[in-house]
Motif scaffolding. Structure first.
Motif, mmCIF file in Angstrom:
data_model
loop_
_atom_site.group_PDB
_atom_site.id
_atom_site.type_symbol
_atom_site.label_atom_id
_atom_site.label_comp_id
_atom_site.label_asym_id
_atom_site.label_seq_id
_atom_site.Cartn_x
_atom_site.Cartn_y
_atom_site.Cartn_z
ATOM 1 N N GLN A 113 0.824 -1.215 0.000
ATOM 2 C CA GLN A 113 0.000 0.000 0.000
ATOM 3 C C GLN A 113 0.855 1.262 0.000
ATOM 4 N N TRP A 114 2.026 1.134 0.598
ATOM 5 C CA TRP A 114 2.940 2.267 0.685
ATOM 6 C C TRP A 114 4.290 1.848 0.109
ATOM 7 N N ILE A 115 5.075 2.826 -0.310
ATOM 8 C CA ILE A 115 6.464 2.548 -0.651
ATOM 9 C C ILE A 115 7.315 3.357 0.311
ATOM 10 N N VAL A 116 8.043 2.622 1.156
ATOM 11 C CA VAL A 116 8.824 3.256 2.213
ATOM 12 C C VAL A 116 10.280 2.854 2.005
ATOM 13 N N SER A 117 11.183 3.807 2.078
ATOM 14 C CA SER A 117 12.604 3.462 1.902
ATOM 15 C C SER A 117 13.273 3.308 3.255
ATOM 16 N N GLY A 118 14.473 2.732 3.235
ATOM 17 C CA GLY A 118 15.350 2.816 4.385
ATOM 18 C C GLY A 118 15.810 4.265 4.507
ATOM 19 N N SER A 119 16.382 4.638 5.668
ATOM 20 C CA SER A 119 16.744 6.045 5.803
ATOM 21 C C SER A 119 18.235 6.291 5.663
ATOM 22 N N GLY A 120 19.001 5.245 5.305
ATOM 23 C CA GLY A 120 20.450 5.412 5.156
ATOM 24 C C GLY A 120 20.835 5.828 3.745
ATOM 25 N N TRP A 121 20.285 6.894 3.255
ATOM 26 C CA TRP A 121 20.704 7.436 1.954
ATOM 27 C C TRP A 121 21.087 8.897 2.141
ATOM 28 N N HIS A 122 21.773 9.436 1.159
ATOM 29 C CA HIS A 122 22.422 10.720 1.391
ATOM 30 C C HIS A 122 22.245 11.684 0.239
ATOM 31 N N VAL A 123 21.810 12.867 0.576
ATOM 32 C CA VAL A 123 21.744 13.918 -0.435
ATOM 33 C C VAL A 123 23.164 14.217 -0.939
ATOM 34 N N ALA A 124 24.149 14.086 -0.026
ATOM 35 C CA ALA A 124 25.541 14.350 -0.414
ATOM 36 C C ALA A 124 25.981 13.450 -1.562
ATOM 37 N N ASN A 125 25.383 12.260 -1.653
ATOM 38 C CA ASN A 125 25.778 11.324 -2.714
ATOM 39 C C ASN A 125 25.031 11.556 -4.026
ATOM 40 N N LEU A 126 24.009 12.400 -3.992
ATOM 41 C CA LEU A 126 23.213 12.620 -5.203
ATOM 42 C C LEU A 126 23.868 13.717 -6.038
ATOM 43 N N GLU A 128 22.589 15.838 -7.858
ATOM 44 C CA GLU A 128 21.836 17.099 -7.771
ATOM 45 C C GLU A 128 22.067 17.824 -6.446
ATOM 46 N N GLN A 129 22.588 17.089 -5.409
ATOM 47 C CA GLN A 129 22.848 17.690 -4.090
ATOM 48 C C GLN A 129 21.591 18.307 -3.477
ATOM 49 N N ARG A 130 20.458 17.684 -3.721
ATOM 50 C CA ARG A 130 19.220 18.155 -3.092
ATOM 51 C C ARG A 130 18.264 16.965 -2.999
ATOM 52 N N TYR A 131 17.185 17.185 -2.236
ATOM 53 C CA TYR A 131 16.160 16.146 -2.120
ATOM 54 C C TYR A 131 15.316 16.093 -3.384
ATOM 55 N N PRO A 132 14.755 14.907 -3.705
ATOM 56 C CA PRO A 132 13.791 14.868 -4.804
ATOM 57 C C PRO A 132 12.524 15.627 -4.403
ATOM 58 N N THR A 133 11.886 16.257 -5.365
ATOM 59 C CA THR A 133 10.626 16.948 -5.087
ATOM 60 C C THR A 133 9.474 15.946 -5.167
ATOM 61 N N ARG A 134 8.309 16.373 -4.695
ATOM 62 C CA ARG A 134 7.160 15.453 -4.766
ATOM 63 C C ARG A 134 6.822 15.150 -6.218
ATOM 64 N N GLN A 135 7.016 16.127 -7.116
ATOM 65 C CA GLN A 135 6.701 15.878 -8.530
ATOM 66 C C GLN A 135 7.631 14.803 -9.101
ATOM 67 N N GLU A 136 8.893 14.847 -8.690
ATOM 68 C CA GLU A 136 9.832 13.828 -9.182
ATOM 69 C C GLU A 136 9.465 12.447 -8.645
ATOM 70 N N LEU A 137 8.996 12.422 -7.388
ATOM 71 C CA LEU A 137 8.577 11.134 -6.825
ATOM 72 C C LEU A 137 7.269 10.677 -7.476
ATOM 73 N N ASP A 138 6.365 11.624 -7.785
ATOM 74 C CA ASP A 138 5.120 11.268 -8.484
ATOM 75 C C ASP A 138 5.434 10.621 -9.833
ATOM 76 N N ALA A 139 6.505 11.123 -10.473
ATOM 77 C CA ALA A 139 6.864 10.580 -11.791
ATOM 78 C C ALA A 139 7.275 9.113 -11.675
ATOM 79 N N ALA A 140 7.813 8.721 -10.490
ATOM 80 C CA ALA A 140 8.198 7.312 -10.287
ATOM 81 C C ALA A 140 7.013 6.483 -9.838
ATOM 82 N N CYS A 141 6.152 7.060 -9.009
ATOM 83 C CA CYS A 141 4.989 6.328 -8.510
ATOM 84 C C CYS A 141 3.982 7.346 -7.976
ATOM 85 N N ALA A 142 2.824 7.397 -8.621
ATOM 86 C CA ALA A 142 1.815 8.370 -8.192
ATOM 87 C C ALA A 142 0.603 7.697 -7.573
#
Ligand SMILES: [Zn+2]
Length: 547
Positions: A113-126, A128-142
């Motif tokens: 029903q939900w998609i939940v990630s682990g919390s051991g990920w890092h913006v520093a490793n991305l 883009e150096q920022r969090y994904p926006t809700r629109q970007e997450l919607d594009a993966a799963c809405a």
């Protein structure tokens, strides 16, 4: 492979190799004898054989060194274990990778029903150096809520999750938390900062069953032993997690020595928190050599990379943001006074300098009524930037520090961008703490940063950060011996266990690790890449590399 029976055998054993004891009176030995889970002799091969008696089995390591079992003074073991079972974003290097992981999970788990990630990920490793926006997450799963918690201080969520939690443009920020908003439209961006903002949403997601949690704990212990960890302090556990620890302990399946730190949930009224603690009747030190209650854990502020650490001055890139104080000074003072009076230890999460100042002010105040020296009140992280005055006061009050070199390593690149290399070179100033006479325990903050103690020791010696070839703040580097002490002798002190472990000496528990290198002689790079040949807890082999 060892059979369960052989691994659990209490057969007298002689361990031979180049033994680093961390005992100042006898730093090196050729062998040690183990009987009934404890060390009975440390010295020559002959003296160990004599002590172990005829028929003792022998384990010999012809290279590297045998060291005391490694202790991580800040490791959310339960939380790390749970991460193994949910969407793992730890390897993601960009927002496209996060989207791919979500799509992949959604396709493989159509019924979730939900998609939940682990919390051991890092913006520093991305990249883009920022969090994904809700629109970007919607594009993966809405079609379902997507909830990506990150490091205990933030969560990135999609539009469906905001809708289910009832968070919209007109929803006010909760006290102690923040819904990031688009500066033009005022709509939430999907980034939720600090637990009051995202925890209510996390509670809406289906919970992980008790059996799944027990299974996760079994697996994570194995992984920890494989990197040489024999003891951890798990900070901020809830009563539910405490019960999981006791279940494992009762089944004889707690192979880790665990010191658990109950969470003081300062979002509840102080009277309630204090009444809850008082009602237990037990305090720090209760338990046995396998499972013990440590200090109370309390959060004063947030995190550096989230912009929620409580700073003395605003963040350089956000002129009106000095961070968030998540527990008021008044509530903190009452909890600290309770701890001092009722002989609880207290570990406070403090990242920014203002949080460190507040912690030491309050510790000093409560110390006048009930001295805290024996309680080893602890500054957890104490990262951006303890002052010389902080260090002197910590020393005077017997306050210890739980530090995480792996945090400096992982968050380094992001924070160098934010604060510059000069200021970052002064973060996690282990050299300064040690020179000030403060006892420092090493750790990882797993799952926030990688849990290998070898990585931690390497970082503390080299001061390197991810993706950079030069040291950041070489003046704060420590020696090979000091780095090892942080994860053995001094970590044992920080975890109230120095009479039982942290050094290899007759009478101590036989927790030991065989490494492929000698950590006091080898190059730091070789230490980082070393293999853990074997790990024993109470004389029982809990990890053995088949050679
Ligand atoms: Zn932590």
């Amino acid at each position: 492979m060892l059979t369960a029976v052989a691994a659990r055998s209490r057969h007298p054993t002689v361990v031979r190799g180049s033994i680093i004891t961390m005992d100042r009176d006898c730093p090196r030995a050729q062998a040690m004898a183990v009987v009934n889970g404890r060390i009975v002799a440390v010295g020559s091969v002959q003296s160990a054989r004599d002590a172990a008696g005829a028929g003792a089995r022998e384990v010999a390591f012809s290279k590297g060194a045998v060291i005391p079992g490694l202790i991580d003074t800040h490791n959310h073991m339960h939380w790390t274990g749970i991460q193994l079972g949910i969407v793992d974003l730890s390897g993601c290097t960009g927002i496209a990778g996060i989207q791919a992981a979500i799509r992949d999970y959604a396709a493989k788990n159509p019924g979730s029903q939900w998609i939940v990630s682990g919390s051991g990920w890092h913006v520093a490793n991305l990249k883009e150096q920022r969090y994904p926006t809700r629109q970007e997450l919607d594009a993966a799963c809405a079609d379902r809520p997507v909830y990506l918690p990150r490091g205990g201080h933030a969560a990135a969520v999609n539009t469906a999750a905001l809708r289910i939690a009832g968070i919209g443009r007109d929803t006010p920020d909760p006290p102690g938390g923040k819904f990031e908003r688009d500066p033009v439209s005022g709509e939430p961006t999907g980034l939720l900062l600090e637990p009051p903002a995202f925890e209510p949403m996390g509670r809406l997601a289906p919970s992980i069953s008790r059996d799944e949690q027990i299974a996760a704990m079994r697996e994570i212990q194995k992984r920890y032993h494989a990197v040489g960890i024999t003891g951890i302090m798990d900070p901020g556990v809830t009563p539910e997690i405490m019960a999981i620890y006791q279940d494992l302990w009762a089944r004889g399946e707690l192979s880790m020595r665990a010191v658990v730190m109950p969470l003081a949930d300062s979002s509840r009224p102080a009277e309630e928190v204090l009444a809850g603690l008082a009602a237990w009747g037990v305090r720090t030190g209760f338990g046995d050599e396998r499972l013990k209650i440590g200090g109370i854990k309390l959060y004063i502020d947030g995190g550096a990379s989230f912009g929620t650490a409580l700073m003395r001055e605003p963040f350089p890139d956000e002129r009106c943001n000095c961070g968030i104080q998540v527990t008021s000074t008044d509530v903190f003072r009452r909890i600290a006074a309770f701890c001092a009076e009722h002989r609880w230890s207290l570990g406070v999460h403090v990242v920014g300098g203002r949080a460190i100042d507040i912690a030491l002010d309050v510790f000093g105040e409560v110390d006048r009524a009930h001295p805290i020296r024996d309680l080893r009140f602890c500054l957890i992280h104490a990262y951006l930037w303890p002052s010389p005055n902080n260090i002197a006061r910590a020393h005077k009050l017997g306050v210890v520090v739980a530090t995480q070199p792996s945090m400096q390593y992982t968050f380094g690149p992001l924070l160098v961008k934010r604060f510059g290399a000069v200021l970052m070179g002064k973060a996690t100033p282990i050299r300064a703490w040690l020179d000030g006479g403060v006892i420092v325990g090493g750790g990882s903050d797993s799952p926030i940063t990688p849990y290998s103690p070898l990585l931690g020791m390497w970082q503390a010696r080299t001061r390197r950060i991810e993706g950079h070839n030069e040291a950041i703040g070489r003046e704060e580097a420590v020696s090979a011996e000091e780095a090892l002490a942080m994860y053995t002798r001094d970590a044992a002190y920080v975890s109230f266990s120095e009479r039982e472990r942290g050094i290899l000496r007759p009478g101590m528990l036989a927790d030991w690790v065989a490494l492929s290198v000698d950590p006091l002689e080898c190059d730091p790079e070789a230490l980082r890449d070393a293999s853990v040949l074997a790990t024993a807890v109470g004389g029982e082999l809990v990890h053995s590399l088949s050679q």
